[in-house]
Design a protein around this motif. Sequence first.
Motif, PDB file in Angstrom:
ATOM      1  N   GLY A 225       3.123   0.296   3.894  1.00  0.00           N
ATOM      2  CA  GLY A 225       2.742  -1.016   4.331  1.00  0.00           C
ATOM      3  C   GLY A 225       2.859  -2.170   3.352  1.00  0.00           C
ATOM      4  O   GLY A 225       2.702  -2.008   2.186  1.00  0.00           O
ATOM      5  N   HIS A 226       2.677  -3.401   3.682  1.00  0.00           N
ATOM      6  CA  HIS A 226       2.652  -4.589   2.940  1.00  0.00           C
ATOM      7  C   HIS A 226       2.180  -5.860   3.734  1.00  0.00           C
ATOM      8  O   HIS A 226       1.830  -5.994   5.045  1.00  0.00           O
ATOM      9  CB  HIS A 226       3.759  -4.762   2.032  1.00  0.00           C
ATOM     10  CG  HIS A 226       5.016  -5.364   3.303  1.00  0.00           C
ATOM     11  ND1 HIS A 226       5.632  -4.529   3.804  1.00  0.00           N
ATOM     12  CD2 HIS A 226       5.269  -6.368   4.077  1.00  0.00           C
ATOM     13  CE1 HIS A 226       6.613  -5.050   4.742  1.00  0.00           C
ATOM     14  NE2 HIS A 226       6.313  -6.389   4.805  1.00  0.00           N
ATOM     15  N   ILE A 227       1.712  -6.629   2.872  1.00  0.00           N
ATOM     16  CA  ILE A 227       0.946  -8.301   3.421  1.00  0.00           C
ATOM     17  C   ILE A 227       1.647  -9.078   2.585  1.00  0.00           C
ATOM     18  O   ILE A 227       1.847  -9.107   1.223  1.00  0.00           O
ATOM     19  CB  ILE A 227      -0.407  -7.994   3.314  1.00  0.00           C
ATOM     20  CG1 ILE A 227      -0.917  -9.301   4.253  1.00  0.00           C
ATOM     21  CG2 ILE A 227      -1.141  -8.020   2.180  1.00  0.00           C
ATOM     22  CD1 ILE A 227      -2.406  -9.581   4.460  1.00  0.00           C
ATOM     23  N   PHE A 228       2.121 -10.354   3.033  1.00  0.00           N
ATOM     24  CA  PHE A 228       2.466 -11.505   2.261  1.00  0.00           C
ATOM     25  C   PHE A 228       1.789 -12.659   2.598  1.00  0.00           C
ATOM     26  O   PHE A 228       1.573 -12.695   3.863  1.00  0.00           O
ATOM     27  CB  PHE A 228       4.084 -11.585   2.438  1.00  0.00           C
ATOM     28  CG  PHE A 228       5.062 -10.767   1.589  1.00  0.00           C
ATOM     29  CD1 PHE A 228       5.155 -11.089   0.360  1.00  0.00           C
ATOM     30  CD2 PHE A 228       5.470  -9.638   2.294  1.00  0.00           C
ATOM     31  CE1 PHE A 228       5.904 -10.159  -0.378  1.00  0.00           C
ATOM     32  CE2 PHE A 228       6.163  -8.880   1.680  1.00  0.00           C
ATOM     33  CZ  PHE A 228       6.667  -9.096   0.237  1.00  0.00           C
ATOM     34  N   LEU A 229       1.367 -13.561   1.788  1.00  0.00           N
ATOM     35  CA  LEU A 229       0.854 -14.828   1.888  1.00  0.00           C
ATOM     36  C   LEU A 229       1.379 -15.680   0.670  1.00  0.00           C
ATOM     37  O   LEU A 229       1.918 -15.243  -0.283  1.00  0.00           O
ATOM     38  CB  LEU A 229      -0.648 -14.816   1.531  1.00  0.00           C
ATOM     39  CG  LEU A 229      -1.816 -13.700   2.151  1.00  0.00           C
ATOM     40  CD1 LEU A 229      -1.701 -12.348   1.595  1.00  0.00           C
ATOM     41  CD2 LEU A 229      -2.855 -14.251   2.501  1.00  0.00           C
TER      42      LEU A 229
ATOM     43  N   VAL B 182       0.758  -1.194   0.029  1.00  0.00           N
ATOM     44  CA  VAL B 182      -0.089  -0.066   0.065  1.00  0.00           C
ATOM     45  C   VAL B 182       0.848   1.249  -0.164  1.00  0.00           C
ATOM     46  O   VAL B 182       2.030   1.203   0.787  1.00  0.00           O
ATOM     47  CB  VAL B 182      -0.888   0.183   1.265  1.00  0.00           C
ATOM     48  CG1 VAL B 182      -0.083  -0.029   2.416  1.00  0.00           C
ATOM     49  CG2 VAL B 182      -1.960   1.222   1.063  1.00  0.00           C
ATOM     50  N   ARG B 183       0.390   2.269  -0.841  1.00  0.00           N
ATOM     51  CA  ARG B 183       1.152   3.335  -0.720  1.00  0.00           C
ATOM     52  C   ARG B 183       0.219   4.584  -0.475  1.00  0.00           C
ATOM     53  O   ARG B 183      -0.952   4.594  -0.956  1.00  0.00           O
ATOM     54  CB  ARG B 183       1.773   3.650  -2.291  1.00  0.00           C
ATOM     55  CG  ARG B 183       2.920   2.652  -2.717  1.00  0.00           C
ATOM     56  CD  ARG B 183       3.605   2.862  -4.000  1.00  0.00           C
ATOM     57  NE  ARG B 183       4.551   2.158  -4.340  1.00  0.00           N
ATOM     58  CZ  ARG B 183       4.579   0.846  -4.791  1.00  0.00           C
ATOM     59  NH1 ARG B 183       3.507   0.175  -4.899  1.00  0.00           N
ATOM     60  NH2 ARG B 183       5.662   0.127  -4.946  1.00  0.00           N
ATOM     61  N   VAL B 184       1.107   5.644   0.081  1.00  0.00           N
ATOM     62  CA  VAL B 184       0.348   7.057   0.239  1.00  0.00           C
ATOM     63  C   VAL B 184       1.051   8.031  -0.274  1.00  0.00           C
ATOM     64  O   VAL B 184       2.305   8.221  -0.141  1.00  0.00           O
ATOM     65  CB  VAL B 184       0.366   7.159   1.839  1.00  0.00           C
ATOM     66  CG1 VAL B 184      -0.144   8.539   1.977  1.00  0.00           C
ATOM     67  CG2 VAL B 184      -0.350   6.222   2.680  1.00  0.00           C
ATOM     68  N   GLY B 185       0.249   8.423  -1.455  1.00  0.00           N
ATOM     69  CA  GLY B 185       1.166   9.342  -2.353  1.00  0.00           C
ATOM     70  C   GLY B 185       2.201   8.331  -3.357  1.00  0.00           C
ATOM     71  O   GLY B 185       1.714   7.308  -3.779  1.00  0.00           O
ATOM     72  N   GLU B 186       3.340   8.632  -3.072  1.00  0.00           N
ATOM     73  CA  GLU B 186       4.290   7.819  -3.743  1.00  0.00           C
ATOM     74  C   GLU B 186       5.276   7.187  -2.713  1.00  0.00           C
ATOM     75  O   GLU B 186       5.973   6.238  -2.993  1.00  0.00           O
ATOM     76  CB  GLU B 186       5.548   8.703  -4.618  1.00  0.00           C
ATOM     77  CG  GLU B 186       4.971   9.591  -5.642  1.00  0.00           C
ATOM     78  CD  GLU B 186       4.300   8.829  -6.682  1.00  0.00           C
ATOM     79  OE1 GLU B 186       4.737   7.603  -6.836  1.00  0.00           O
ATOM     80  OE2 GLU B 186       3.110   9.136  -7.371  1.00  0.00           O
TER      81      GLU B 186
END
Length: 223
Positions: A79-83, A71-75
């Motif tokens: 955060g991230h998620i891995f599965l 996930v990006r806010v602006g550029e």
Amino acid sequence: MPATPKRRKLGPQITPVTADTVIDLSQPCRDCTFWERGPAHLSEPPSPVGSAKAEWVRRVEADWGVPGWVVRVGEQPAGHIFLAPARLAPRSFAFPTSPVSDDAIVLLSLRVDPRYAGRGLGRRLVQTAVRDVLTHDHRAIEAFATTRGDRCLVPVDFLTAVGFHVVREHPAYPRLRLDLRTALAWREDVEHALDRIFAPVRRLGAHPPVGTANHEAPDTARP
């Protein structure tokens, strides 16, 4: 002169993690190989920046599909998620509550940069991952949670708040499960559940950021 049009502010953008975008992950997650390596490989020297994780992403893409979301806010990555299937995450076999069920995909890690806490980004990552897993031939998502704040693992309170339930008890590393047959029912409620769990964590500072990477394995997760 005509007024200069105001630039629209874009909301958070969530995109799949690819081998090319691994470099955008925040440290120490970018170079962490906690899940990608089994405990027998702990002594191996670190690889060049992001290369081991990028190679792992390629393997998962070829074998199963999208291994994660950023996930990006602006550029800025926020955060991230891995599965991944358990067979592609060797460390998942090293926990005292292993293995995961045959019909489940493994939630490996979830992290939101503390600078962006309180914006619902963790909630959005979970929802995006669930929607994607629902398109695969899996009936559930399972996760090895932590009750003691270990990095690389998701706090058990977070998972239970969004609909997971314990399927194998352990004082430090219980295994939890979310049945995807019920996912549609809790998809709306998950927003409120995540807000409830994040708020006290931010106030008390009781846990590190969810899923923050660590190169050290939990003691009881080693064979």
